[in-house]
Motif scaffolding. Structure first.
Motif, PDB file in Angstrom:
ATOM      1  N   HIS A   9       0.816  -1.213   0.000  1.00 13.85           N
ATOM      2  CA  HIS A   9       0.000   0.000   0.000  1.00 13.85           C
ATOM      3  C   HIS A   9       0.853   1.268   0.000  1.00 13.85           C
ATOM      4  O   HIS A   9       0.380   2.339  -0.353  1.00 13.85           O
ATOM      5  CB  HIS A   9      -0.991  -0.003   1.179  1.00 13.85           C
ATOM      6  N   HIS A  10       2.123   1.144   0.322  1.00 16.16           N
ATOM      7  CA  HIS A  10       3.030   2.297   0.285  1.00 16.16           C
ATOM      8  C   HIS A  10       3.444   2.647  -1.145  1.00 16.16           C
ATOM      9  O   HIS A  10       4.009   3.715  -1.378  1.00 16.16           O
ATOM     10  CB  HIS A  10       4.279   2.045   1.132  1.00 16.16           C
ATOM     11  N   LEU A  11       3.177   1.757  -2.099  1.00 10.21           N
ATOM     12  CA  LEU A  11       3.526   2.032  -3.491  1.00 10.21           C
ATOM     13  C   LEU A  11       2.688   3.156  -4.091  1.00 10.21           C
ATOM     14  O   LEU A  11       3.055   3.709  -5.124  1.00 10.21           O
ATOM     15  CB  LEU A  11       3.359   0.770  -4.340  1.00 10.21           C
ATOM     16  N   SER A  12       1.582   3.491  -3.470  1.00 13.35           N
ATOM     17  CA  SER A  12       0.731   4.550  -4.008  1.00 13.35           C
ATOM     18  C   SER A  12       1.440   5.902  -4.015  1.00 13.35           C
ATOM     19  O   SER A  12       1.022   6.816  -4.724  1.00 13.35           O
ATOM     20  CB  SER A  12      -0.566   4.642  -3.212  1.00 13.35           C
ATOM     21  N   LYS A  13       2.517   6.039  -3.274  1.00 14.78           N
ATOM     22  CA  LYS A  13       3.287   7.282  -3.212  1.00 14.78           C
ATOM     23  C   LYS A  13       4.211   7.457  -4.416  1.00 14.78           C
ATOM     24  O   LYS A  13       4.803   8.510  -4.588  1.00 14.78           O
ATOM     25  CB  LYS A  13       4.155   7.307  -1.945  1.00 14.78           C
ATOM     26  N   PHE A  14       4.333   6.422  -5.245  1.00 16.86           N
ATOM     27  CA  PHE A  14       5.294   6.402  -6.337  1.00 16.86           C
ATOM     28  C   PHE A  14       4.581   6.280  -7.681  1.00 16.86           C
ATOM     29  O   PHE A  14       3.405   5.943  -7.733  1.00 16.86           O
ATOM     30  CB  PHE A  14       6.287   5.248  -6.115  1.00 16.86           C
ATOM     31  N   MET A  24      11.173   0.565  -6.377  1.00 17.15           N
ATOM     32  CA  MET A  24      10.474   0.589  -5.083  1.00 17.15           C
ATOM     33  C   MET A  24       9.781  -0.741  -4.786  1.00 17.15           C
ATOM     34  O   MET A  24       9.688  -1.138  -3.623  1.00 17.15           O
ATOM     35  CB  MET A  24       9.476   1.743  -5.031  1.00 17.15           C
ATOM     36  N   GLU A  25       9.314  -1.433  -5.800  1.00 13.00           N
ATOM     37  CA  GLU A  25       8.756  -2.770  -5.578  1.00 13.00           C
ATOM     38  C   GLU A  25       9.821  -3.689  -4.986  1.00 13.00           C
ATOM     39  O   GLU A  25       9.544  -4.447  -4.053  1.00 13.00           O
ATOM     40  CB  GLU A  25       8.210  -3.350  -6.882  1.00 13.00           C
ATOM     41  N   LEU A  26      11.036  -3.590  -5.518  1.00  8.92           N
ATOM     42  CA  LEU A  26      12.135  -4.417  -4.993  1.00  8.92           C
ATOM     43  C   LEU A  26      12.508  -4.005  -3.572  1.00  8.92           C
ATOM     44  O   LEU A  26      12.775  -4.867  -2.719  1.00  8.92           O
ATOM     45  CB  LEU A  26      13.352  -4.313  -5.910  1.00  8.92           C
ATOM     46  N   ILE A  27      12.514  -2.711  -3.305  1.00  5.07           N
ATOM     47  CA  ILE A  27      12.820  -2.218  -1.956  1.00  5.07           C
ATOM     48  C   ILE A  27      11.783  -2.745  -0.964  1.00  5.07           C
ATOM     49  O   ILE A  27      12.126  -3.230   0.125  1.00  5.07           O
ATOM     50  CB  ILE A  27      12.849  -0.677  -1.924  1.00  5.07           C
ATOM     51  N   LEU A  28      10.511  -2.695  -1.334  1.00  7.50           N
ATOM     52  CA  LEU A  28       9.452  -3.145  -0.429  1.00  7.50           C
ATOM     53  C   LEU A  28       9.514  -4.649  -0.186  1.00  7.50           C
ATOM     54  O   LEU A  28       9.250  -5.109   0.929  1.00  7.50           O
ATOM     55  CB  LEU A  28       8.082  -2.742  -0.968  1.00  7.50           C
ATOM     56  N   VAL A  29       9.891  -5.409  -1.201  1.00  3.59           N
ATOM     57  CA  VAL A  29      10.055  -6.853  -1.006  1.00  3.59           C
ATOM     58  C   VAL A  29      11.184  -7.106  -0.011  1.00  3.59           C
ATOM     59  O   VAL A  29      11.053  -7.914   0.906  1.00  3.59           O
ATOM     60  CB  VAL A  29      10.334  -7.575  -2.342  1.00  3.59           C
ATOM     61  N   GLY A  30      12.292  -6.393  -0.189  1.00  2.00           N
ATOM     62  CA  GLY A  30      13.420  -6.549   0.732  1.00  2.00           C
ATOM     63  C   GLY A  30      13.059  -6.157   2.155  1.00  2.00           C
ATOM     64  O   GLY A  30      13.404  -6.855   3.112  1.00  2.00           O
ATOM     65  N   ILE A  39       8.544  -1.662  12.219  1.00  2.00           N
ATOM     66  CA  ILE A  39       7.702  -1.073  11.178  1.00  2.00           C
ATOM     67  C   ILE A  39       8.008   0.412  11.025  1.00  2.00           C
ATOM     68  O   ILE A  39       7.995   0.956   9.922  1.00  2.00           O
ATOM     69  CB  ILE A  39       6.201  -1.340  11.445  1.00  2.00           C
ATOM     70  N   LYS A  40       8.344   1.068  12.118  1.00  2.00           N
ATOM     71  CA  LYS A  40       8.689   2.495  12.067  1.00  2.00           C
ATOM     72  C   LYS A  40       9.948   2.723  11.225  1.00  2.00           C
ATOM     73  O   LYS A  40      10.015   3.669  10.444  1.00  2.00           O
ATOM     74  CB  LYS A  40       8.883   3.020  13.486  1.00  2.00           C
ATOM     75  N   GLU A  41      10.936   1.857  11.384  1.00  2.00           N
ATOM     76  CA  GLU A  41      12.162   1.958  10.591  1.00  2.00           C
ATOM     77  C   GLU A  41      11.882   1.699   9.113  1.00  2.00           C
ATOM     78  O   GLU A  41      12.443   2.372   8.244  1.00  2.00           O
ATOM     79  CB  GLU A  41      13.210   0.973  11.091  1.00  2.00           C
ATOM     80  N   LYS A  42      11.039   0.728   8.843  1.00  2.00           N
ATOM     81  CA  LYS A  42      10.703   0.411   7.453  1.00  2.00           C
ATOM     82  C   LYS A  42      10.001   1.591   6.793  1.00  2.00           C
ATOM     83  O   LYS A  42      10.335   1.971   5.669  1.00  2.00           O
ATOM     84  CB  LYS A  42       9.821  -0.839   7.389  1.00  2.00           C
ATOM     85  N   ILE A  43       9.054   2.177   7.473  1.00  2.00           N
ATOM     86  CA  ILE A  43       8.330   3.314   6.918  1.00  2.00           C
ATOM     87  C   ILE A  43       9.265   4.508   6.755  1.00  2.00           C
ATOM     88  O   ILE A  43       9.165   5.261   5.782  1.00  2.00           O
ATOM     89  CB  ILE A  43       7.109   3.655   7.790  1.00  2.00           C
ATOM     90  N   SER A  44      10.203   4.659   7.670  1.00  2.00           N
ATOM     91  CA  SER A  44      11.191   5.723   7.561  1.00  2.00           C
ATOM     92  C   SER A  44      12.018   5.566   6.284  1.00  2.00           C
ATOM     93  O   SER A  44      12.292   6.544   5.588  1.00  2.00           O
ATOM     94  CB  SER A  44      12.092   5.724   8.788  1.00  2.00           C
ATOM     95  N   HIS A  45      12.412   4.353   5.953  1.00  2.00           N
ATOM     96  CA  HIS A  45      13.163   4.094   4.724  1.00  2.00           C
ATOM     97  C   HIS A  45      12.308   4.422   3.497  1.00  2.00           C
ATOM     98  O   HIS A  45      12.794   5.048   2.548  1.00  2.00           O
ATOM     99  CB  HIS A  45      13.603   2.629   4.662  1.00  2.00           C
ATOM    100  N   ILE A  46      11.066   4.013   3.514  1.00  2.00           N
ATOM    101  CA  ILE A  46      10.164   4.281   2.392  1.00  2.00           C
ATOM    102  C   ILE A  46       9.987   5.785   2.214  1.00  2.00           C
ATOM    103  O   ILE A  46      10.050   6.300   1.081  1.00  2.00           O
ATOM    104  CB  ILE A  46       8.806   3.587   2.606  1.00  2.00           C
ATOM    105  N   ASP A  47       9.801   6.503   3.307  1.00  2.00           N
ATOM    106  CA  ASP A  47       9.642   7.956   3.248  1.00  2.00           C
ATOM    107  C   ASP A  47      10.908   8.632   2.734  1.00  2.00           C
ATOM    108  O   ASP A  47      10.843   9.615   1.985  1.00  2.00           O
ATOM    109  CB  ASP A  47       9.268   8.519   4.621  1.00  2.00           C
ATOM    110  N   TRP A  48      12.066   8.104   3.089  1.00  2.00           N
ATOM    111  CA  TRP A  48      13.322   8.669   2.605  1.00  2.00           C
ATOM    112  C   TRP A  48      13.399   8.551   1.088  1.00  2.00           C
ATOM    113  O   TRP A  48      13.767   9.508   0.399  1.00  2.00           O
ATOM    114  CB  TRP A  48      14.524   7.971   3.253  1.00  2.00           C
ATOM    115  N   PHE A  49      13.059   7.381   0.562  1.00  6.20           N
ATOM    116  CA  PHE A  49      13.076   7.193  -0.887  1.00  6.20           C
ATOM    117  C   PHE A  49      12.054   8.097  -1.565  1.00  6.20           C
ATOM    118  O   PHE A  49      12.323   8.650  -2.636  1.00  6.20           O
ATOM    119  CB  PHE A  49      12.809   5.731  -1.263  1.00  6.20           C
TER     120      PHE A  49
END
Length: 60
Positions: A9-14, A24-30, A39-49
């Motif tokens: 669901h975070h892919l909607s930002k891209f 980003m699909e590959l990043i989210l799989v990783g 989960i906070k760290e993961k979302i932080s990485h997604i927000d950084w990208f």
């Protein structure tokens, strides 16, 4: 548990398609397979990208 595994669901930002979307699909799989991050760290990485790609649109 589902917040750690299902990050699609975070892919909607891209963009809908293209190299940034594929990257980003590959990043989210990783991230979804990493049990050592919160989960906070993961979302932080997604927000950084997200910020990176917004600020460097001219490169893509």
């Amino acid at each position: 548990f589902h917040e750690h595994k299902f990050l699609d669901h975070h892919l909607s930002k891209f963009p809908e398609k293209g190299p940034v979307r594929h990257f980003m699909e590959l990043i989210l799989v990783g991230l979804s397979k990493n049990p050592h991050m919160t989960i906070k760290e993961k979302i932080s990485h997604i927000d950084w990208f997200e910020d990176y790609f917004k600020n460097n649109k001219s490169l893509f």
